[in-house]
Design a protein around this motif. Sequence first.
Motif, PDB file in Angstrom:
ATOM      1  N   LEU A 134      -0.414   6.509  -4.749  1.00 54.81           N
ATOM      2  CA  LEU A 134      -1.405   5.425  -4.776  1.00 54.81           C
ATOM      3  C   LEU A 134      -1.261   4.601  -6.047  1.00 54.81           C
ATOM      4  CD1 LEU A 134      -4.613   7.271  -3.469  1.00 54.81           C
ATOM      5  CD2 LEU A 134      -3.231   5.590  -2.213  1.00 54.81           C
ATOM      6  N   CYS A 135      -0.984   5.267  -7.177  1.00 55.42           N
ATOM      7  CA  CYS A 135      -0.783   4.553  -8.436  1.00 55.42           C
ATOM      8  C   CYS A 135       0.446   3.647  -8.364  1.00 55.42           C
ATOM      9  CB  CYS A 135      -0.625   5.545  -9.584  1.00 55.42           C
ATOM     10  SG  CYS A 135      -2.109   6.457 -10.037  1.00 55.42           S
ATOM     11  N   VAL A 136       1.531   4.197  -7.847  1.00 54.14           N
ATOM     12  CA  VAL A 136       2.763   3.410  -7.720  1.00 54.14           C
ATOM     13  C   VAL A 136       2.532   2.204  -6.810  1.00 54.14           C
ATOM     14  CG1 VAL A 136       5.131   3.446  -6.851  1.00 54.14           C
ATOM     15  CG2 VAL A 136       4.263   5.361  -8.217  1.00 54.14           C
ATOM     16  N   MET A 137       1.863   2.410  -5.693  1.00 59.48           N
ATOM     17  CA  MET A 137       1.571   1.315  -4.769  1.00 59.48           C
ATOM     18  C   MET A 137       0.707   0.241  -5.437  1.00 59.48           C
ATOM     19  SD  MET A 137       0.916   3.783  -1.447  1.00 59.48           S
ATOM     20  CE  MET A 137      -0.099   2.589  -0.554  1.00 59.48           C
ATOM     21  N   ALA A 138      -0.243   0.659  -6.272  1.00 63.79           N
ATOM     22  CA  ALA A 138      -1.101  -0.302  -6.966  1.00 63.79           C
ATOM     23  C   ALA A 138      -0.297  -1.136  -7.953  1.00 63.79           C
ATOM     24  CB  ALA A 138      -2.228   0.433  -7.684  1.00 63.79           C
ATOM     25  N   LEU A 139       0.628  -0.507  -8.683  1.00 59.43           N
ATOM     26  CA  LEU A 139       1.474  -1.256  -9.613  1.00 59.43           C
ATOM     27  C   LEU A 139       2.362  -2.244  -8.855  1.00 59.43           C
ATOM     28  CD1 LEU A 139       2.591   1.536 -12.132  1.00 59.43           C
ATOM     29  CD2 LEU A 139       0.807  -0.193 -12.447  1.00 59.43           C
TER      30      LEU A 139
END
Length: 327
Positions: A134-139
């Motif tokens: 989820l963090c990677v997708m947000a970045l």
Amino acid sequence: MFNAIVIEQDDNGQRASVQALDESRLPEGDVTIDVAYSTLNYKDGLAITGKGPVVRSFPMVPGIDLVGTVSQSAHGCCQPGDTVLLNGWGVGEGHWGGLAQKARVNGDWLIPLPSAFTPAEAMAIGTAGYTAMLCVMALERHGVTPDQGDVLVTGANGGVGSFAIALLARLGYRVVASTGRSSEHEYLKHLGASEVIDRASLSAPGKPLGKERWAGAVDSVGSHTLANVCATTRYHGAVAACGLAQGMDFPGSVAPFILRGVSLLGIDSVKRPQADRIEAWERLARDLDRDLLALISREIGLSEVVAVAAQLMDGGVRGRVVVDVNR
């Protein structure tokens, strides 16, 4: 009867132990699951040791993750015999969770086990890997790309940190890992970190603005570390924040946000909509090197959970702990 970790509280305080329970004690829910594997996350550690106000009612079965086979269902999401996966939704906090041989939950909380993963692999990933994705997708959605420069991962030895490094590196980013454990440098390099820095350079009170260094960051630490990460993020960069290992406070300044246009992206994995969950797990199936799971995780039995939870809270656990609830 089934075995479970049970957290109880009375006038003498809080304690956790393995107990044999009758199935009639399971909470309300429209899907009953024969659990195969669960995990031991930081939040579970807080709950089991009593070091954080995680548990909202007692007695409580902890475990924010589970995977298993449906034995009974009155919900359209699944049928008996289906293998399902659960991350978050307050299980292990306000509703009995996955550190047990049986669970009864709301069918809205479940997704099918992705075909790319075995049940044990899904729990090796668990909430930590799902949150990292989820963090990677947000970045990515913010526009952070590999050609823009270094991406920092704090709390690098933890579950979220380990998966964030592995995912970002495989996607072509140059990853810098922050850790307080010098003995783990080779582990982090094997996951894909190009550089390892001492967490002490970020964990003390800092300046409102520092030298621009990071195109983006994944932070699972919070407090002074998060404030310093924001202060050293490049113009129009982004920081995905998902944890509070150092603290829940944010002793920082608005300077990075109004002078450099830095974005602080809050990542919640607990109540994430179903579509986001499915997308994140689909991305994990595509972008994660499954060969790294053996490096990132280890397996224990239900009887070992209480002792390992104490080690986790003392900073003595690397990566992920998978729990085979049937041994």
